[in-house]
Design a protein around this motif. Sequence first.
Motif, PDB file in Angstrom:
ATOM      1  N   GLY A 174       0.825  -1.211   0.000  1.00 19.58           N
ATOM      2  CA  GLY A 174       0.000   0.000   0.000  1.00 19.58           C
ATOM      3  C   GLY A 174       0.856   1.256   0.000  1.00 19.58           C
ATOM      4  O   GLY A 174       0.633   2.186  -0.779  1.00 19.58           O
ATOM      5  N   PHE A 175       1.862   1.269   0.858  1.00 23.39           N
ATOM      6  CA  PHE A 175       2.763   2.411   0.934  1.00 23.39           C
ATOM      7  C   PHE A 175       3.570   2.547  -0.359  1.00 23.39           C
ATOM      8  O   PHE A 175       3.796   3.649  -0.860  1.00 23.39           O
ATOM      9  CB  PHE A 175       3.710   2.244   2.125  1.00 23.39           C
ATOM     10  N   ARG A 177       2.645   1.748  -3.310  1.00 20.47           N
ATOM     11  CA  ARG A 177       1.781   2.360  -4.311  1.00 20.47           C
ATOM     12  C   ARG A 177       1.669   3.858  -4.042  1.00 20.47           C
ATOM     13  O   ARG A 177       1.694   4.669  -4.954  1.00 20.47           O
ATOM     14  CB  ARG A 177       0.406   1.685  -4.267  1.00 20.47           C
ATOM     15  N   GLY A 178       1.578   4.195  -2.752  1.00 22.38           N
ATOM     16  CA  GLY A 178       1.445   5.591  -2.349  1.00 22.38           C
ATOM     17  C   GLY A 178       2.616   6.451  -2.796  1.00 22.38           C
ATOM     18  O   GLY A 178       2.424   7.601  -3.175  1.00 22.38           O
ATOM     19  N   ILE A 179       3.839   5.921  -2.767  1.00 17.84           N
ATOM     20  CA  ILE A 179       4.975   6.742  -3.176  1.00 17.84           C
ATOM     21  C   ILE A 179       5.238   6.618  -4.672  1.00 17.84           C
ATOM     22  O   ILE A 179       6.240   7.119  -5.174  1.00 17.84           O
ATOM     23  CB  ILE A 179       6.274   6.411  -2.397  1.00 17.84           C
ATOM     24  N   GLY A 180       4.331   5.966  -5.381  1.00  8.99           N
ATOM     25  CA  GLY A 180       4.402   6.002  -6.836  1.00  8.99           C
ATOM     26  C   GLY A 180       5.138   4.846  -7.481  1.00  8.99           C
ATOM     27  O   GLY A 180       5.430   4.889  -8.675  1.00  8.99           O
ATOM     28  N   LEU A 181       5.465   3.802  -6.701  1.00 12.34           N
ATOM     29  CA  LEU A 181       6.071   2.631  -7.342  1.00 12.34           C
ATOM     30  C   LEU A 181       4.999   1.909  -8.163  1.00 12.34           C
ATOM     31  O   LEU A 181       3.865   1.779  -7.719  1.00 12.34           O
ATOM     32  CB  LEU A 181       6.609   1.666  -6.281  1.00 12.34           C
ATOM     33  N   PRO A 182       5.339   1.449  -9.364  1.00 16.78           N
ATOM     34  CA  PRO A 182       4.377   0.657 -10.133  1.00 16.78           C
ATOM     35  C   PRO A 182       4.276  -0.750  -9.544  1.00 16.78           C
ATOM     36  O   PRO A 182       4.930  -1.683 -10.002  1.00 16.78           O
ATOM     37  CB  PRO A 182       4.981   0.641 -11.537  1.00 16.78           C
TER      38      PRO A 182
END
Lengths: 314, 260
Positions: A174-175, A177-182
């Motif tokens: 979840g985190f 995804r939050g920092i923009g990792l695909p």
Amino acid sequence: MLDWLISLWSDPNTRWILLGCTLLGLGSGVIGSFTFLRRESLLGDTLAHAALPGVCIAFMLGEVKSVSLFLIGALLAGIAAVLCVSAISRWTRIKPDAAMGIVLTFFFGIGTVMLTHIQHSGSGSQSGLDKYLFGQAAAMVTGDVYTLMGVSVLLILAAMLLFKEFKLISFDPGFARGIGLPVGLLEHTMLILTTVAVAAGIQAVGVVLVAALLITPAAAARYWTDRLPAMLAFAGLFGAISGASGAAISTLGEGIPTGPVTVLAATLLFAVSLLFAPGRGLAAKALRHRALKADYARTANTGALEAAEGGSRK
Amino acid sequence: MNKQSEQHPSAAPLKVSGITVAYQKKAVVENVSFTLPEGRLVALIGPNGAGKSTLLKATLGLVPSIAGEVSIYGDTYKKMRSRVGYVPQRESVDWDFPTDALDVVMMGRYGHLGWIKRPGRREKELAMSTLEKVGMADFAQRQISQLSGGQQQRVFLARALVQEADLYFMDEPFAGVDAATEKAIIALLGELKAAGKTVLVVHHDLSTVEEYFDHVLLLNKKLIAAGPTETTFTPELLHETYGGKLAIVSSNGREALVGE
């Protein structure tokens, strides 16, 4: 014993096979650590069993036994299986574990039917495809070993380059995804790497047991350390030892399949870890508990004694 | 201030328009719209199952919404991602993962680091000073399963802080923490506010809302009300939000609200 080891090393073919299996164990252990931490260990087993029909179709289309061709077949079948699992768990109320069970057995069933068909056909009886069930490292030729080595290097390189990304999607997707990792792309990359590990290991260890190389060394490694880099190293080491012992012992006797021996070696390492690893091992835990108990009893006794003596010390 | 905000000088930190989330045809969050003012501590409150966490996750794109738009500092979340920090619920991860507190905090820098590059000394120093800020410097090398619930929460907060974001989302940071952690979190929220940051907090404890937050969002599937705490955190609106699940207890001549 020594003679045997020397004879293993002096035969160039055996040396190659030993090296190939060691590297395979190393690569599978490293990549398997991530699937283990993501609690997706069963997925490796699904991929492995699903690879059988892939290998059979590759053989029927190519009419030759080629590890690279089988690799592609296994890869495609593995992807198909994973798509089936996610489709079932997404569109129905069936949970992923049951979905994996259904898909795994279905693919393996198809694979077995195909395998039987190939064995009974003209060119198939010499194919040695039955060795793919439990693995026969000794049947590998130099080209196969090269493929195995290439795959292992790829796995280890990927795990090193994408270490921080794989760590984050394993710990907290979840985190991530939050920092923009695909996250989706990374998950698929990891899945493909797992499939590659499985597909590469099939000839040496066999479809039935190859998942053990992903799961067992990682599970054993977790007992020895609380740091992920060290865990990857331990898992790689345990995998390498398992692969090497499997290859070495199976060349001893006629017809001992490599897979079972490899798995037994890995399980032995796991048992030793479970019992004797410092910190997390059962023996260490029991000792700690005993020391704690004795310590408590001593202080409690002293306390009681002091109370009995009217609280005064001599 | 960076370039993007110069382009939208008046853009609110967060503007949500008509967001709707549904699981299997049942709407969990229905047509919610609000705008957050800059530099405020905002509580998102509502009864259990009101969709608070879901609204937060939908805003961040972590769960799919079936309608609605989110704008962050006047632009899409995708473009503004580096200005957003997120503290998930503590239960969302496996705390037996082989890593230590410092390493978890450094994860907050991964977004700035980019691909392949490993965190270096700068990241380590930053993570260490942030751990100090949340009173966890002594636990930097501790395996995360050996931390108490409150300490784990502080590690998560520190990880969000090193992101150096402008808008923070926190999912129940006060849930099940000890008094020391609660104090540490409040001090931190104060610091963030003083630095002009905006913080949206999913909050459960109605008795502390007035003390901790400037602004409230009242949610029960639909947005019941949004506004400054003084005018929005009223018995009437709370009754509307919580329905019969709310009791108003009067003690020491002061009204206290007890949800569920």
